[in-house]
Structures are given as structure tokens and as C-alpha cells.
Scaffold this motif. Structure first.
Motif, PDB file in Angstrom:
ATOM      1  N   VAL A  73       0.806  -1.225   0.000  1.00  0.00           N
ATOM      2  CA  VAL A  73       0.000   0.000   0.000  1.00  0.00           C
ATOM      3  C   VAL A  73       0.839   1.275   0.000  1.00  0.00           C
ATOM      4  N   THR A  74       2.160   1.138   0.122  1.00  0.00           N
ATOM      5  CA  THR A  74       3.024   2.317   0.190  1.00  0.00           C
ATOM      6  C   THR A  74       3.630   2.629  -1.175  1.00  0.00           C
ATOM      7  N   PRO A  75       3.282   3.742  -1.785  1.00  0.00           N
ATOM      8  CA  PRO A  75       3.898   4.126  -3.053  1.00  0.00           C
ATOM      9  C   PRO A  75       5.387   4.441  -2.867  1.00  0.00           C
ATOM     10  N   ILE A  76       6.214   3.962  -3.784  1.00  0.00           N
ATOM     11  CA  ILE A  76       7.641   4.263  -3.791  1.00  0.00           C
ATOM     12  C   ILE A  76       7.867   5.232  -4.954  1.00  0.00           C
ATOM     13  N   ILE A  77       8.299   6.445  -4.637  1.00  0.00           N
ATOM     14  CA  ILE A  77       8.251   7.547  -5.600  1.00  0.00           C
ATOM     15  C   ILE A  77       9.646   8.138  -5.820  1.00  0.00           C
ATOM     16  N   PHE A  78      10.074   8.163  -7.075  1.00  0.00           N
ATOM     17  CA  PHE A  78      11.381   8.699  -7.457  1.00  0.00           C
ATOM     18  C   PHE A  78      11.206  10.148  -7.902  1.00  0.00           C
ATOM     19  N   CYS A  79      11.992  11.065  -7.337  1.00  0.00           N
ATOM     20  CA  CYS A  79      11.847  12.491  -7.658  1.00  0.00           C
ATOM     21  C   CYS A  79      13.182  13.093  -8.078  1.00  0.00           C
ATOM     22  N   GLU A  80      13.186  13.747  -9.216  1.00  0.00           N
ATOM     23  CA  GLU A  80      14.347  14.508  -9.679  1.00  0.00           C
ATOM     24  C   GLU A  80      13.835  15.839 -10.200  1.00  0.00           C
ATOM     25  N   GLY A  81      14.531  16.935  -9.845  1.00  0.00           N
ATOM     26  CA  GLY A  81      13.997  18.198 -10.302  1.00  0.00           C
ATOM     27  C   GLY A  81      14.774  19.420  -9.868  1.00  0.00           C
ATOM     28  N   ASP A  82      14.170  20.561 -10.155  1.00  0.00           N
ATOM     29  CA  ASP A  82      14.751  21.868  -9.891  1.00  0.00           C
ATOM     30  C   ASP A  82      14.064  22.514  -8.690  1.00  0.00           C
ATOM     31  N   SER A  83      14.069  23.848  -8.638  1.00  0.00           N
ATOM     32  CA  SER A  83      13.575  24.543  -7.458  1.00  0.00           C
ATOM     33  C   SER A  83      12.072  24.408  -7.248  1.00  0.00           C
ATOM     34  N   TRP A  84      11.301  24.047  -8.272  1.00  0.00           N
ATOM     35  CA  TRP A  84       9.872  23.839  -8.030  1.00  0.00           C
ATOM     36  C   TRP A  84       9.650  22.616  -7.139  1.00  0.00           C
ATOM     37  N   PHE A  85      10.666  21.760  -7.050  1.00  0.00           N
ATOM     38  CA  PHE A  85      10.639  20.622  -6.132  1.00  0.00           C
ATOM     39  C   PHE A  85      11.500  20.854  -4.892  1.00  0.00           C
ATOM     40  N   SER A  86      12.289  21.951  -4.871  1.00  0.00           N
ATOM     41  CA  SER A  86      13.307  22.033  -3.813  1.00  0.00           C
ATOM     42  C   SER A  86      13.493  23.395  -3.157  1.00  0.00           C
ATOM     43  N   THR A  87      12.862  24.456  -3.678  1.00  0.00           N
ATOM     44  CA  THR A  87      13.127  25.766  -3.101  1.00  0.00           C
ATOM     45  C   THR A  87      12.849  25.790  -1.596  1.00  0.00           C
ATOM     46  N   PRO A  88      13.731  26.412  -0.816  1.00  0.00           N
ATOM     47  CA  PRO A  88      13.522  26.495   0.629  1.00  0.00           C
ATOM     48  C   PRO A  88      12.730  27.733   1.041  1.00  0.00           C
ATOM     49  N   LEU A  89      12.327  28.552   0.071  1.00  0.00           N
ATOM     50  CA  LEU A  89      11.670  29.812   0.391  1.00  0.00           C
ATOM     51  C   LEU A  89      10.277  29.620   0.977  1.00  0.00           C
ATOM     52  N   SER A  90       9.679  28.483   0.704  1.00  0.00           N
ATOM     53  CA  SER A  90       8.344  28.169   1.214  1.00  0.00           C
ATOM     54  C   SER A  90       8.128  26.682   0.986  1.00  0.00           C
ATOM     55  N   MET A  91       6.952  26.186   1.331  1.00  0.00           N
ATOM     56  CA  MET A  91       6.599  24.833   0.931  1.00  0.00           C
ATOM     57  C   MET A  91       6.552  24.804  -0.591  1.00  0.00           C
TER      58      MET A  91
ATOM     59  N   ARG B 151      14.386  11.551  -3.015  1.00  0.00           N
ATOM     60  CA  ARG B 151      14.441  12.956  -3.419  1.00  0.00           C
ATOM     61  C   ARG B 151      15.854  13.342  -3.854  1.00  0.00           C
ATOM     62  N   ALA B 152      16.021  13.561  -5.162  1.00  0.00           N
ATOM     63  CA  ALA B 152      17.327  13.916  -5.710  1.00  0.00           C
ATOM     64  C   ALA B 152      17.359  15.352  -6.225  1.00  0.00           C
ATOM     65  N   GLU B 153      16.284  16.105  -6.033  1.00  0.00           N
ATOM     66  CA  GLU B 153      16.152  17.443  -6.620  1.00  0.00           C
ATOM     67  C   GLU B 153      17.088  18.463  -5.985  1.00  0.00           C
ATOM     68  N   GLU B 154      17.451  19.488  -6.784  1.00  0.00           N
ATOM     69  CA  GLU B 154      18.307  20.581  -6.314  1.00  0.00           C
ATOM     70  C   GLU B 154      17.912  21.879  -7.021  1.00  0.00           C
TER      71      GLU B 154
END
Length: 309
Positions: A31-49, A78-81
């Protein structure tokens, strides 16, 4: 303690151990999804959620009710930066996602773990900042349509398309039945507005950080001095990215695997939805994440969809 404990949130270094624990535990295995994520600031910006944060973390009001976000929880690799390019970044080669070295590294993780879906956020940084400086260096004021033709003449759409298809092709070679889901970018509105780091949005690190940007407005002001023209130019670039990169990649792999993208254009139509030129506010990202969440729920294996809102 909230009843759901809905999401497990490891970074890459914690992923492997958590993954094997889930696989051994019958309560979570199916029942647990295993999710691979790669991306830019839309996935990683620290300015907000950011958009990925809203997918990973249960909103407080839902967590308090014990409502799970992804079934019995989701495990995210989570590999995004922030600042990374989809294609090779000439100024900072290490900040490049869909290049052979990074594809090889990420493929190693991907082939040894049974992921249910891949989420991508990539391509926006390729078309701004240094690229715009180079493309419009020394040019005189022009129309918006002529400015966009300069982008087309640069060959950047082809470069980013080739980078995307290299990554998607490599991952579909490993697991052709696992969906890969990307997204468009929404149309920028606050042209010329830089991101400001404050203690409120970045914590103590803000003391050592400088504001960043603008990435678009100031770079094209000498050829498009009117802000309305700059906004229309940015809109045309977002459409061009969709039509010349995402759509052709989807067409290329339509018989080989499952590459999809979510169209986020035209959703955030108020200036107050945006934090700066390229990033929505936390609430803006929440709105976009809900659109992503629906498509993710449709693509996940049936037994892992039950908690998708």
C-alpha cells in the motif's frame, strides 16, 4: 500523535534502509507508493513549501484529522536541487540533471528499487539567466514575436528535448511500465522581481544568503523594455517549452513506455500567487500540487491509490 502518520520523508541517504523495511513489512508493502523524484527549485526551493513538499507532507489540517496523503504513506527518493538545468549547464556542469553522468548515477538507484512512479521537474532554468544574456547580447529593442524567434534560433528547445529524451529513454529501458510524470511551468507574472531571503522564510541561513534573480526581466529589458511585453515573452517561452520539449518527448515514447506531463499553465493568474519571477508562493505551490496529486493518483498502482485526495 496524528492517526495517519501518512508520509515517510527520507532524503537519498536514508532511502535504502527505509525501502527495505517497507518491503519486509506486510502492513506497508502493498500500500506504500515508492516515488522517485528529480527536479529543480519547483521541487526544492527552501523559500516556502514547494510543490514536492506539498505532495510529501500532509497539510496540518489533514494530518490532524488522520487523513493520509498517499495511501498508508509514501516513500520518496528525493534527488532534486535548486538551480539545476535539464540539459548540460555550461556555467556549472555539476548542476545538470539529464546528462550521461547523472543519468548513470540515478539509474543505479532506480534499477535496484521497485518504484511506482517517477516525478520530474526540469527545464525552466535552461531558458533563463545566462542563456538570455547570451541570446540577446548586443541586440536592439524588438517585438515580442521577434524576441521569441531568437529563442527558437538558439537551438535551446532541441537541446533540452534531447536531454529529456535521454533521461526518459534510459529509465524506460529499465522499467517500461512505470509511469514518468513531468509538468509544465505556469506563466510568470512578477517580471523583474528578485527572490529575497529572510529569517522568516529561510531561517538563520538567511543571514548568510543574498537575494537571487531576477532571471528573466532584467536580462531582456534592453530588447523588451515594457513589462507587459516581458510577461508575454515569458508566456511564449513556457508554451514553447511545452510544445517543443514535453509534447515531442511524450510522442516519442508513446509506444515504449508511459511518459506523461501535467499542464500547469494558466492556473496562478494573480500577482499574489507568486513569490518572485519564477517561484510561486507556498500557497501557489499548494494549488499546483493538488493538480499534480490528481494525476499521480491516476497513475499509481490501484492498491496504492486509496489515500490520494
Amino acid at each position: 500523535m496524528p492517526r495517519s502518520q501518512s508520509v515517510l520523508v527520507p532524503r537519498v541517504g536514508q532511502f535504502k534502509d527505509t525501502y527495505h523495511r517497507i518491503k519486509r513489512d506486510k502492513r506497508f508493502k502493498d500500500v506504500t507508493p515508492i516515488i522517485f523524484c528529480e527536479g529543480d527549485s519547483w521541487f526544492s526551493t527552501p523559500l516556502s513549501m514547494n510543490m514536492l513538499d506539498w505532495l510529501v507532507y500532509a497539510p496540518p489540517e489533514l494530518e490532524a484529522l488522520g487523513v493520509p496523503v498517499f495511501g498508508a504513506g509514501g516513500l520518496f527518493f528525493r534527488a532534486e536541487e535548486s538551480g539545476y538545468h535539464a540539459s548540460a549547464n555550461p556555467k556549472n556542469p555539476k548542476a545538470s540533471m539529464f546528462v550521461p553522468k547523472n543519468i548513470h548515477k540515478l539509474s543505479g538507484w532506480y534499477k535496484h528499487h521497485e518504484f511506482d512512479i517517477v516525478l520530474l521537474s526540469a527545464g525552466g532554468n535552461d531558458f533563463v539567466a545566462d542563456f538570455l544574456d547570451k541570446t540577446f547580447k548586443g541586440l536592439q529593442p524588438m517585438s515580442v514575436s521577434k524576441a521569441f524567434r531568437e529563442i527558437e534560433k538558439s537551438g535551446k528547445f532541441k537541446t533540452v528535448y534531447e536531454a529529456y529524451q535521454a533521461f526518459v529513454g534510459a529509465f524506460l529501458d529499465i522499467r517500461p511500465n512505470v509511469p514518468i510524470l513531468a509538468h509544465t511551468y505556469d506563466y510568470p507574472r512578477l517580471l523583474g522581481k528578485r527572490a529575497e531571503f529572510t529569517v522568516a522564510n529561510l531561517g538563520a541561513a538567511a543571514i548568510f544568503a543574498k537575494g537571487t534573480g531576477p532571471w528573466i526581466g532584467d536580462r531582456i529589458a534592453h530588447v523588451l523594455p515594457d513589462t507587459k511585453d516581458q510577461r508575454e515573452f515569458a508566456r511564449m517561452m513556457m508554451d514553447g517549452f511545452t510544445e517543443n520539449v514535453l509534447m515531442p518527448v511524450k510522442k516519442k515514447f508513446k509506444t515504449k513506455g508511459r511518459f506523461e506531463f501535467v499542464d500547469l499553465r494558466g492556473i496562478l493568474t494573480k500577482d499574489t500567487d507568486w513569490f518572485d519571477e519564477m517561484h510561486p508562493t507556498g500557497e501557489g505551490f499548494r494549488i499546483l500540487a493538488e493538480v499534480m496529486r490528481v494525476r499521480i493518483g491516476e497513475l499509481l498502482p490501484e492498491g496504492k491509490r486509496m489515500g490520494v485526495l
